[in-house]
Design a protein around this motif. Structure first.
Motif, PDB file in Angstrom:
ATOM      1  N   LEU A   1       0.826  -1.209   0.000  1.00 35.20           N
ATOM      2  CA  LEU A   1       0.000   0.000   0.000  1.00 35.20           C
ATOM      3  C   LEU A   1       0.861   1.260   0.000  1.00 35.20           C
ATOM      4  O   LEU A   1       0.580   2.208  -0.739  1.00 35.20           O
ATOM      5  CB  LEU A   1      -0.950   0.001   1.190  1.00 35.20           C
ATOM      6  CG  LEU A   1      -2.085  -1.019   1.130  1.00 35.20           C
ATOM      7  CD1 LEU A   1      -2.878  -1.018   2.431  1.00 35.20           C
ATOM      8  CD2 LEU A   1      -2.992  -0.756  -0.056  1.00 35.20           C
ATOM      9  N   ALA A   2       1.899   1.265   0.805  1.00 35.58           N
ATOM     10  CA  ALA A   2       2.784   2.433   0.847  1.00 35.58           C
ATOM     11  C   ALA A   2       3.473   2.633  -0.499  1.00 35.58           C
ATOM     12  O   ALA A   2       3.577   3.758  -0.995  1.00 35.58           O
ATOM     13  CB  ALA A   2       3.819   2.274   1.959  1.00 35.58           C
ATOM     14  N   ALA A   3       3.933   1.535  -1.108  1.00 34.88           N
ATOM     15  CA  ALA A   3       4.593   1.625  -2.420  1.00 34.88           C
ATOM     16  C   ALA A   3       3.605   2.086  -3.487  1.00 34.88           C
ATOM     17  O   ALA A   3       3.951   2.900  -4.354  1.00 34.88           O
ATOM     18  CB  ALA A   3       5.196   0.276  -2.803  1.00 34.88           C
ATOM     19  N   LYS A   4       2.372   1.595  -3.416  1.00 31.02           N
ATOM     20  CA  LYS A   4       1.358   1.981  -4.402  1.00 31.02           C
ATOM     21  C   LYS A   4       1.030   3.463  -4.278  1.00 31.02           C
ATOM     22  O   LYS A   4       0.977   4.179  -5.289  1.00 31.02           O
ATOM     23  CB  LYS A   4       0.095   1.137  -4.215  1.00 31.02           C
ATOM     24  CG  LYS A   4      -0.966   1.372  -5.250  1.00 31.02           C
ATOM     25  CD  LYS A   4      -0.472   0.963  -6.611  1.00 31.02           C
ATOM     26  CE  LYS A   4      -1.543   1.137  -7.655  1.00 31.02           C
ATOM     27  NZ  LYS A   4      -0.984   1.106  -9.001  1.00 31.02           N
ATOM     28  N   LEU A   5       0.818   3.934  -3.064  1.00 31.59           N
ATOM     29  CA  LEU A   5       0.494   5.350  -2.867  1.00 31.59           C
ATOM     30  C   LEU A   5       1.668   6.245  -3.256  1.00 31.59           C
ATOM     31  O   LEU A   5       1.493   7.238  -3.975  1.00 31.59           O
ATOM     32  CB  LEU A   5       0.087   5.612  -1.423  1.00 31.59           C
ATOM     33  CG  LEU A   5      -1.274   5.080  -1.012  1.00 31.59           C
ATOM     34  CD1 LEU A   5      -1.493   5.234   0.484  1.00 31.59           C
ATOM     35  CD2 LEU A   5      -2.382   5.767  -1.788  1.00 31.59           C
ATOM     36  N   THR A   6       2.857   5.894  -2.793  1.00 28.95           N
ATOM     37  CA  THR A   6       4.036   6.693  -3.121  1.00 28.95           C
ATOM     38  C   THR A   6       4.309   6.657  -4.617  1.00 28.95           C
ATOM     39  O   THR A   6       4.579   7.688  -5.236  1.00 28.95           O
ATOM     40  CB  THR A   6       5.264   6.176  -2.348  1.00 28.95           C
ATOM     41  OG1 THR A   6       4.967   6.200  -0.956  1.00 28.95           O
ATOM     42  CG2 THR A   6       6.490   7.017  -2.624  1.00 28.95           C
ATOM     43  N   GLY A   7       4.235   5.456  -5.184  1.00 32.47           N
ATOM     44  CA  GLY A   7       4.484   5.316  -6.621  1.00 32.47           C
ATOM     45  C   GLY A   7       3.484   6.069  -7.467  1.00 32.47           C
ATOM     46  O   GLY A   7       3.845   6.719  -8.450  1.00 32.47           O
ATOM     47  N   THR A   8       2.207   6.006  -7.087  1.00 38.17           N
ATOM     48  CA  THR A   8       1.177   6.719  -7.836  1.00 38.17           C
ATOM     49  C   THR A   8       1.393   8.225  -7.723  1.00 38.17           C
ATOM     50  O   THR A   8       1.301   8.954  -8.714  1.00 38.17           O
ATOM     51  CB  THR A   8      -0.225   6.334  -7.336  1.00 38.17           C
ATOM     52  OG1 THR A   8      -0.409   4.933  -7.525  1.00 38.17           O
ATOM     53  CG2 THR A   8      -1.301   7.079  -8.094  1.00 38.17           C
ATOM     54  N   ALA A   9       1.696   8.697  -6.521  1.00 45.15           N
ATOM     55  CA  ALA A   9       1.927  10.135  -6.327  1.00 45.15           C
ATOM     56  C   ALA A   9       3.120  10.611  -7.139  1.00 45.15           C
ATOM     57  O   ALA A   9       3.051  11.631  -7.839  1.00 45.15           O
ATOM     58  CB  ALA A   9       2.144  10.436  -4.846  1.00 45.15           C
ATOM     59  N   LEU A  10       4.208   9.869  -7.059  1.00 46.70           N
ATOM     60  CA  LEU A  10       5.422  10.252  -7.776  1.00 46.70           C
ATOM     61  C   LEU A  10       5.216  10.172  -9.291  1.00 46.70           C
ATOM     62  O   LEU A  10       5.579  11.092 -10.026  1.00 46.70           O
ATOM     63  CB  LEU A  10       6.585   9.359  -7.341  1.00 46.70           C
ATOM     64  CG  LEU A  10       7.958   9.716  -7.861  1.00 46.70           C
ATOM     65  CD1 LEU A  10       8.335  11.134  -7.466  1.00 46.70           C
ATOM     66  CD2 LEU A  10       8.983   8.729  -7.332  1.00 46.70           C
ATOM     67  N   ALA A  11       4.615   9.079  -9.755  1.00 45.88           N
ATOM     68  CA  ALA A  11       4.379   8.924 -11.194  1.00 45.88           C
ATOM     69  C   ALA A  11       3.441  10.008 -11.711  1.00 45.88           C
ATOM     70  O   ALA A  11       3.651  10.559 -12.796  1.00 45.88           O
ATOM     71  CB  ALA A  11       3.800   7.539 -11.491  1.00 45.88           C
ATOM     72  N   ALA A  12       2.408  10.318 -10.941  1.00 46.81           N
ATOM     73  CA  ALA A  12       1.446  11.334 -11.370  1.00 46.81           C
ATOM     74  C   ALA A  12       2.121  12.695 -11.515  1.00 46.81           C
ATOM     75  O   ALA A  12       1.948  13.384 -12.522  1.00 46.81           O
ATOM     76  CB  ALA A  12       0.294  11.425 -10.373  1.00 46.81           C
ATOM     77  N   ARG A  13       2.884  13.069 -10.512  1.00 51.09           N
ATOM     78  CA  ARG A  13       3.542  14.381 -10.582  1.00 51.09           C
ATOM     79  C   ARG A  13       4.596  14.407 -11.678  1.00 51.09           C
ATOM     80  O   ARG A  13       4.697  15.384 -12.432  1.00 51.09           O
ATOM     81  CB  ARG A  13       4.160  14.733  -9.229  1.00 51.09           C
ATOM     82  CG  ARG A  13       4.732  16.126  -9.204  1.00 51.09           C
ATOM     83  CD  ARG A  13       3.645  17.164  -9.434  1.00 51.09           C
ATOM     84  NE  ARG A  13       4.218  18.502  -9.492  1.00 51.09           N
ATOM     85  CZ  ARG A  13       3.710  19.489 -10.193  1.00 51.09           C
ATOM     86  NH1 ARG A  13       2.585  19.319 -10.857  1.00 51.09           N
ATOM     87  NH2 ARG A  13       4.291  20.664 -10.216  1.00 51.09           N
ATOM     88  N   LEU A  14       5.383  13.349 -11.773  1.00 51.72           N
ATOM     89  CA  LEU A  14       6.400  13.312 -12.828  1.00 51.72           C
ATOM     90  C   LEU A  14       5.759  13.328 -14.216  1.00 51.72           C
ATOM     91  O   LEU A  14       6.282  13.956 -15.133  1.00 51.72           O
ATOM     92  CB  LEU A  14       7.311  12.097 -12.666  1.00 51.72           C
ATOM     93  CG  LEU A  14       8.320  12.184 -11.540  1.00 51.72           C
ATOM     94  CD1 LEU A  14       9.049  10.858 -11.370  1.00 51.72           C
ATOM     95  CD2 LEU A  14       9.304  13.323 -11.769  1.00 51.72           C
ATOM     96  N   PHE A  15       4.624  12.665 -14.358  1.00 54.16           N
ATOM     97  CA  PHE A  15       3.965  12.676 -15.663  1.00 54.16           C
ATOM     98  C   PHE A  15       3.456  14.075 -15.990  1.00 54.16           C
ATOM     99  O   PHE A  15       3.559  14.530 -17.130  1.00 54.16           O
ATOM    100  CB  PHE A  15       2.827  11.663 -15.732  1.00 54.16           C
ATOM    101  CG  PHE A  15       2.271  11.521 -17.115  1.00 54.16           C
ATOM    102  CD1 PHE A  15       3.000  10.882 -18.102  1.00 54.16           C
ATOM    103  CD2 PHE A  15       1.040  12.052 -17.441  1.00 54.16           C
ATOM    104  CE1 PHE A  15       2.500  10.771 -19.396  1.00 54.16           C
ATOM    105  CE2 PHE A  15       0.535  11.941 -18.721  1.00 54.16           C
ATOM    106  CZ  PHE A  15       1.272  11.301 -19.698  1.00 54.16           C
TER     107      PHE A  15
END
Length: 174
Positions: free
Chosen positions: A93-107
């Motif tokens: 869950l932590a990886a999914k939330l962090t990954g989604t946040a990071l990927a979203a902003r980077l995109f």
């Protein structure tokens, strides 16, 4: 035969639709959270640097953090296998939330550069159109509309509740 195809299609698309709905909801909310970090001087400077990257570097900046989460997810699988279900679930869950946040902003930061890559634009445009159509179908469904109405009602009640609590605290001198 058509009925069977429709049932199979619905069964196959349901998990995809749920994943996309999570990504869509999380994407915007989590990207906004990361965007708020842009108010920090060094973070804002880093974001401005990222927006000026050429397309190949933007692809690298977007892809590396997303790929870096794979070992974390493998560690979570290892933890599941060792019987540490809650720890593994928390890590996922932590990886999914962090990954989604990071990927979203980077995109958000790299999309203009990425769209200059012909192969990326050629793949992204049909994907985005398909995803938007699928999400529109889900959002127009009865369960989604009912859940949305419930969410609106709860939000209104929560706002009223917060206003009353604040007024009570003020009148009590707190």
């Amino acid at each position: 035969m058509n009925l069977l195809k429709k049932i199979l299609r619905a069964l196959l698309l349901a998990p995809v639709a749920l994943l996309l709905l999570f990504e869509e909801w999380g994407w915007e909310q989590l990207a906004a959270g990361f965007a708020a970090l842009g108010r920090l001087p060094w973070w804002g400077q880093l974001e401005r640097l990222i927006t000026r990257l050429p397309p190949w570097a933007a692809l690298l900046v977007f892809g590396i953090p997303v790929g870096a989460l794979v070992p974390i997810k493998l560690l979570a699988l290892y933890l599941f296998g060792r019987g540490h279900v809650m720890l593994g679930l928390g890590l996922v869950l932590a990886a999914k939330l962090t990954g989604t946040a990071l990927a979203a902003r980077l995109f958000q930061l790299t999309q203009p550069a990425l769209m200059q890559l012909k192969w990326f634009a050629r793949l992204y445009t049909p994907w985005k159109n398909w995803k938007d159509r699928l999400l529109e179908q889900v959002r127009s469904s009865w369960p989604w509309r009912m859940a949305h109405q419930l969410k609106v009602r709860v939000s209104v009640h929560m706002k009223v509740w917060r206003i009353r609590i604040r007024a009570a605290l003020r009148s009590a001198g707190l």
